[in-house]
Design an enzyme around this catalytic site. Structure first.
Site, PDB file in Angstrom:
ATOM      1  N   ASP C  67       0.673  -1.200   0.000  1.00 41.88           N
ATOM      2  CA  ASP C  67      -0.015  -0.032  -0.001  1.00 41.88           C
ATOM      3  C   ASP C  67       0.854   1.331   0.056  1.00 41.88           C
ATOM      4  O   ASP C  67       0.864   2.219  -0.784  1.00 41.88           O
ATOM      5  CB  ASP C  67      -0.970   0.035   1.213  1.00 41.88           C
ATOM      6  CG  ASP C  67      -1.944  -1.077   1.096  1.00 41.88           C
ATOM      7  OD1 ASP C  67      -2.198  -1.837   0.099  1.00 41.88           O
ATOM      8  OD2 ASP C  67      -2.626  -1.360   2.053  1.00 41.88           O
ATOM      9  N   ARG C  72       2.679   6.339  -2.490  1.00 41.97           N
ATOM     10  CA  ARG C  72       3.591   7.266  -3.160  1.00 41.97           C
ATOM     11  C   ARG C  72       3.183   7.420  -4.479  1.00 41.97           C
ATOM     12  O   ARG C  72       2.905   8.865  -4.975  1.00 41.97           O
ATOM     13  CB  ARG C  72       4.768   6.371  -3.124  1.00 41.97           C
ATOM     14  CG  ARG C  72       5.903   7.411  -3.399  1.00 41.97           C
ATOM     15  CD  ARG C  72       7.362   6.709  -3.306  1.00 41.97           C
ATOM     16  NE  ARG C  72       7.603   5.654  -3.980  1.00 41.97           N
ATOM     17  CZ  ARG C  72       8.288   5.502  -5.154  1.00 41.97           C
ATOM     18  NH1 ARG C  72       8.723   6.731  -5.772  1.00 41.97           N
ATOM     19  NH2 ARG C  72       8.500   4.216  -5.815  1.00 41.97           N
ATOM     20  N   ARG C 165      -8.860  16.576  23.604  1.00 40.44           N
ATOM     21  CA  ARG C 165      -7.671  16.500  23.932  1.00 40.44           C
ATOM     22  C   ARG C 165      -7.191  15.160  23.839  1.00 40.44           C
ATOM     23  O   ARG C 165      -7.848  14.243  24.285  1.00 40.44           O
ATOM     24  CB  ARG C 165      -7.683  16.890  25.554  1.00 40.44           C
ATOM     25  CG  ARG C 165      -7.734  18.603  25.652  1.00 40.44           C
ATOM     26  CD  ARG C 165      -7.690  19.058  27.123  1.00 40.44           C
ATOM     27  NE  ARG C 165      -7.935  20.191  27.144  1.00 40.44           N
ATOM     28  CZ  ARG C 165      -9.049  20.950  27.213  1.00 40.44           C
ATOM     29  NH1 ARG C 165     -10.217  20.326  27.033  1.00 40.44           N
ATOM     30  NH2 ARG C 165      -9.300  22.040  27.399  1.00 40.44           N
ATOM     31  N   THR C 178      -9.140   0.840   7.039  1.00 39.05           N
ATOM     32  CA  THR C 178      -8.404  -0.373   7.406  1.00 39.05           C
ATOM     33  C   THR C 178      -6.995  -0.095   7.954  1.00 39.05           C
ATOM     34  O   THR C 178      -6.204  -1.099   8.183  1.00 39.05           O
ATOM     35  CB  THR C 178      -8.331  -1.425   6.218  1.00 39.05           C
ATOM     36  OG1 THR C 178      -7.764  -0.643   5.009  1.00 39.05           O
ATOM     37  CG2 THR C 178      -9.739  -1.754   5.760  1.00 39.05           C
ATOM     38  N   GLY C 179      -6.749   1.056   7.906  1.00 37.78           N
ATOM     39  CA  GLY C 179      -5.355   1.395   8.337  1.00 37.78           C
ATOM     40  C   GLY C 179      -5.022   2.192   9.859  1.00 37.78           C
ATOM     41  O   GLY C 179      -5.731   1.389  10.633  1.00 37.78           O
ATOM     42  N   TYR C 180      -4.781   3.419   9.644  1.00 34.77           N
ATOM     43  CA  TYR C 180      -4.470   3.937  10.823  1.00 34.77           C
ATOM     44  C   TYR C 180      -5.646   4.080  11.749  1.00 34.77           C
ATOM     45  O   TYR C 180      -5.682   4.080  12.968  1.00 34.77           O
ATOM     46  CB  TYR C 180      -3.819   5.302  10.741  1.00 34.77           C
ATOM     47  CG  TYR C 180      -3.119   6.121  11.933  1.00 34.77           C
ATOM     48  CD1 TYR C 180      -2.572   5.445  13.101  1.00 34.77           C
ATOM     49  CD2 TYR C 180      -2.500   7.328  11.844  1.00 34.77           C
ATOM     50  CE1 TYR C 180      -1.851   5.877  14.010  1.00 34.77           C
ATOM     51  CE2 TYR C 180      -1.985   7.897  12.638  1.00 34.77           C
ATOM     52  CZ  TYR C 180      -1.728   7.359  13.861  1.00 34.77           C
ATOM     53  OH  TYR C 180      -0.894   7.756  14.938  1.00 34.77           O
ATOM     54  N   ALA C 181      -6.751   4.544  11.125  1.00 32.33           N
ATOM     55  CA  ALA C 181      -8.059   4.604  11.640  1.00 32.33           C
ATOM     56  C   ALA C 181      -8.505   3.486  12.638  1.00 32.33           C
ATOM     57  O   ALA C 181      -9.326   3.502  13.412  1.00 32.33           O
ATOM     58  CB  ALA C 181      -9.090   5.072  10.647  1.00 32.33           C
ATOM     59  N   SER C 183      -6.460   0.983  13.626  1.00 31.20           N
ATOM     60  CA  SER C 183      -5.750   0.939  14.948  1.00 31.20           C
ATOM     61  C   SER C 183      -6.049   1.925  15.987  1.00 31.20           C
ATOM     62  O   SER C 183      -6.071   1.481  17.248  1.00 31.20           O
ATOM     63  CB  SER C 183      -4.254   1.306  14.608  1.00 31.20           C
ATOM     64  OG  SER C 183      -3.643   0.466  13.413  1.00 31.20           O
TER      65      SER C 183
END
Lengths: 278, 278, 278, 278
Positions: C67, C72, C165, C178-181, C183
């Protein structure tokens, strides 16, 4: 040395392996008793060796099955008998060996090359004085009507811990931390610890969070649900209804569960089983 | 009896109250020293009473501020001096009293009507031998590049606990369980317990879960991130970079944090502060 | 028909396969251009075919990598060129085929047996007017100082969504779900949907929860952190600092990402990759 | 213009306010019908105006109560009648006004100064053809035996979405995202969206995560639990048992719920109610 034998009743391989263990122990001259429920599913055992689990008075129990089999033994036997669990279940957090290791493990057991791991249990006390089995995994206070929340308050050593509107609240031992408590969002708890996990199940309040408290705390749960049915489930084995305004006291049990172990290793042996819950 | 005084530097009321406490204690004939950073923000204290926090050698420290002020004291002082915390912060999990209770509380303290609560700390050890302060809240191993994961393995008593790809891993004391560890999804942990919470921060693997392990475990964290910067943050006060392949050992510190308390009550006093994090 | 070729630079097999694809396409008489960064890691391509990714003006891009390689391409190319992704990464949510399917897939592509899937992107707009690339995965507003929270408010169509905060806030496309979100605790979002996920990262407030809003909402994020460094990270590829009081507007981009697909299947193909994140 | 009146039956103020609304509308010359259950708790209405909710055929319903009252109206009425909800409940996500705004709001309604907000509903279809009410909040497939998991597979447009062992699975509308789905760990979903949230309830597998799918997907749920009782609960109002191997199809309903609104504001009006769930 005297042995007790219990097998998972719904799995032919478990029953067959139980018979091979029975045969092996008898040939080697040991006394063996067989659980009557196991016998009722495989009639090849000598009828004279069959007694109910409740009357087991042996040095070791060989349990062939999964965690459910071990929980059944813990709920039925009256004495603290060390259990050697052979994994014929799915995850088998409580079992020690895989089926193909059975006879190697029995030999080590007979040679005294083992140690006994003790696990804490929780004792729920009802106001009515009605006897309730100890929990090896958890005491769960649950809604009796799926999808309708219950309303409870719980107190730690007399001080309010939380007031919860939820599907339920789970009071878990470290052993239970890999079970229902984990599904409900609780942490994994090292089995060497003497703590209780308190895990709300689908709570309405976003601020209701899992808690870890000392096992020698006195936990009192007050049922504030009025019109709805509240249930207490112990290890998914024992169930009873809890009336409105009734309080349940949860304390560390004076009894322990005992397991035959061949290694003191917890990490990664134990935690790798967690990974299989994917 | 000798007192030390520390106030939050960015809040005028905190500094003003510090001066009133100073005055009260001096008038009553006690020795008082004032932290030089506090003095640099309010010059009214007698210059002869001003010394750096690092040199405090007193019977009690009166800390006027929030948890940040108390963490600063813990990181700077060399001795285990009991702290009386006056809450001028947001939540104030570590402080004992509200500002308007200050002089009533001081009187009780002078009358000996208090007890000392001890809290465990964690000691991170770097392979380089470089000294690192003890953690009252947590040792966090974090990515140094926001949004880029680090890769670490941690071992509990020599056995692999987990292999984690995440923004970081938090190793938290019970005191820290209401802080960063809670934000990352960890449970609330009763402050009387001697345990460590291990909480992955935004882990890639869905099976990475919070863990609770005994405080006398030896925890080894191995940094497997190659090209990326990994950081160790202790209580959000001390920071250093961790090189690839470097291991950090985390153990229970021989030192304790000590707090002046007027009540042994934890529930609901402590847990109600949790509810304010909404 | 003209092709562009891009390979993951740090994997020999990816570069080798890229050359075989290059050879195959050239032999069959197609024009092929090769990304200059790919060339700088494998010099066997004809130098006359090498151009920077930014200048690619082709009908299809063959991307050999994970990915990261696709992100990129999305960040560097100026046109909406359909990408055929060959998975040489870990999970490969965006790639379509495995390496051993490459030439079979190319044949289908040349035969016209494919369709183009479009994925929405997010466009972050800075007050300064400074150009920022569109996000295929997410726009993340993050703390620049690991372990120190930022303070932001975000508005949906002019109304306050939440005041947070936290370590950060992630604004995610369905592709990014399916990525950072994920996690950070967000849900999986079906890639056919036109929505934005807003996921707080380790928020202090227990009431801060993931949100799903329409993609045609106007989202304004206001940075209220004063002394601390706040960062904006787009797809983990583009980074910039966000000053105090600065607002960022996040809107659906007029541009789409385009992928060559051979099947319209999402379930279970896509969700099974999720299971591998264990 | 014709009005229907429904009040929460267990709250005296709600019934009293209902009578004042009745009086106001009658005096102003409007036709008003009163729900027979409301009447059975407050006998002051003109008996000739009393009819069952199922027979309501009016232009607007004034609902005085909480979300439960509105769900009851949605489940009982046959037509898509716009509802003006007066909040006499706890959170009141569906209600529009507070009790003291009632007559001001009625005046605006009579003056035509309002608009109608439509909310999507889900329609569960049983293989047996047995009629089931539409869900405004959620269709929940739940264990009928508290603490015992069910085993289901669900398919999205024919492809396997997930195989779940859990206390249940919740299929939620955006409206339901602030209810049971939120307690189970789902995200807040903007009410303008046309999506379904699929939220596992205390799943055994750590990889089972909330999902958001298009509302025009066809969702098929297959009950794989053999010996255990599985229940379907619609909005916590309608319950039925689901037999082993039975499939339930869940689709977007052709019917909408309609609400009288005086403002199009969602943020922060709606999200602030979330914060109250602490």
């Amino acid at each position: 040395m005297k042995f007790g034998l219990v097998a998972r009743r719904d799995k032919a391989e478990a029953l067959k392996l139980a018979y091979r263990v029975y045969d092996f122990l008898k040939i080697n001259g040991y006394d063996v008793v067989v659980d009557s429920e196991t016998y009722s599913h495989l009639g090849e055992f000598d009828e004279g060796d069959v007694i109910p689990l409740e009357e087991f008075d042996v040095d070791f129990i060989i349990a062939i099955g999964g965690d459910g089999t071990i929980l059944r033994i813990e709920h039925k036997t009256k004495k603290e008998i060390p259990i050697l669990g052979v994994n014929m279940g799915t995850l088998g957090f409580l079992t020690e060996i895989e089926p193909d290791e059975t006879f190697f493990a029995l030999t080590k057991l007979l040679d005294g090359e083992y140690f006994i791991e003790e696990r804490m249990k929780l004792r729920p006390l009802l106001q009515s004085g009605k006897p309730v089995p100890d929990a090896l995994n958890e005491v769960a206070i649950l809604t009796g009507i799926p999808g309708k929340i219950i309303h409870v308050k719980y107190y730690i050593d007399g001080g309010l811990g939380d007031e919860v509107r939820a599907d339920g609240v789970i009071f878990s031992t470290p052993t239970g931390s890999t079970g229902y408590a984990l599904s409900a969002g609780g942490p994994f708890v090292d089995p060497r610890l003497d703590v209780v996990g308190i895990i709300p199940l689908a709570p309405v309040a976003l601020s209701s969070r899992p808690m870890i408290v000392p096992a020698d705390s006195v936990i009192d749960v007050k049922n504030l649900s009025t019109s709805r049915k509240t249930i207490m489930a112990v290890d998914g084995q024992f169930y009873c209804y809890i009336k409105p305004e009734v309080e349940i006291r949860i304390k560390k049990s004076p009894r322990k569960a005992k397991f035959v172990r061949f290694t003191r290793e917890i990490y990664p042996k134990y935690t790798m089983k967690l990974k299989k819950r994917f």
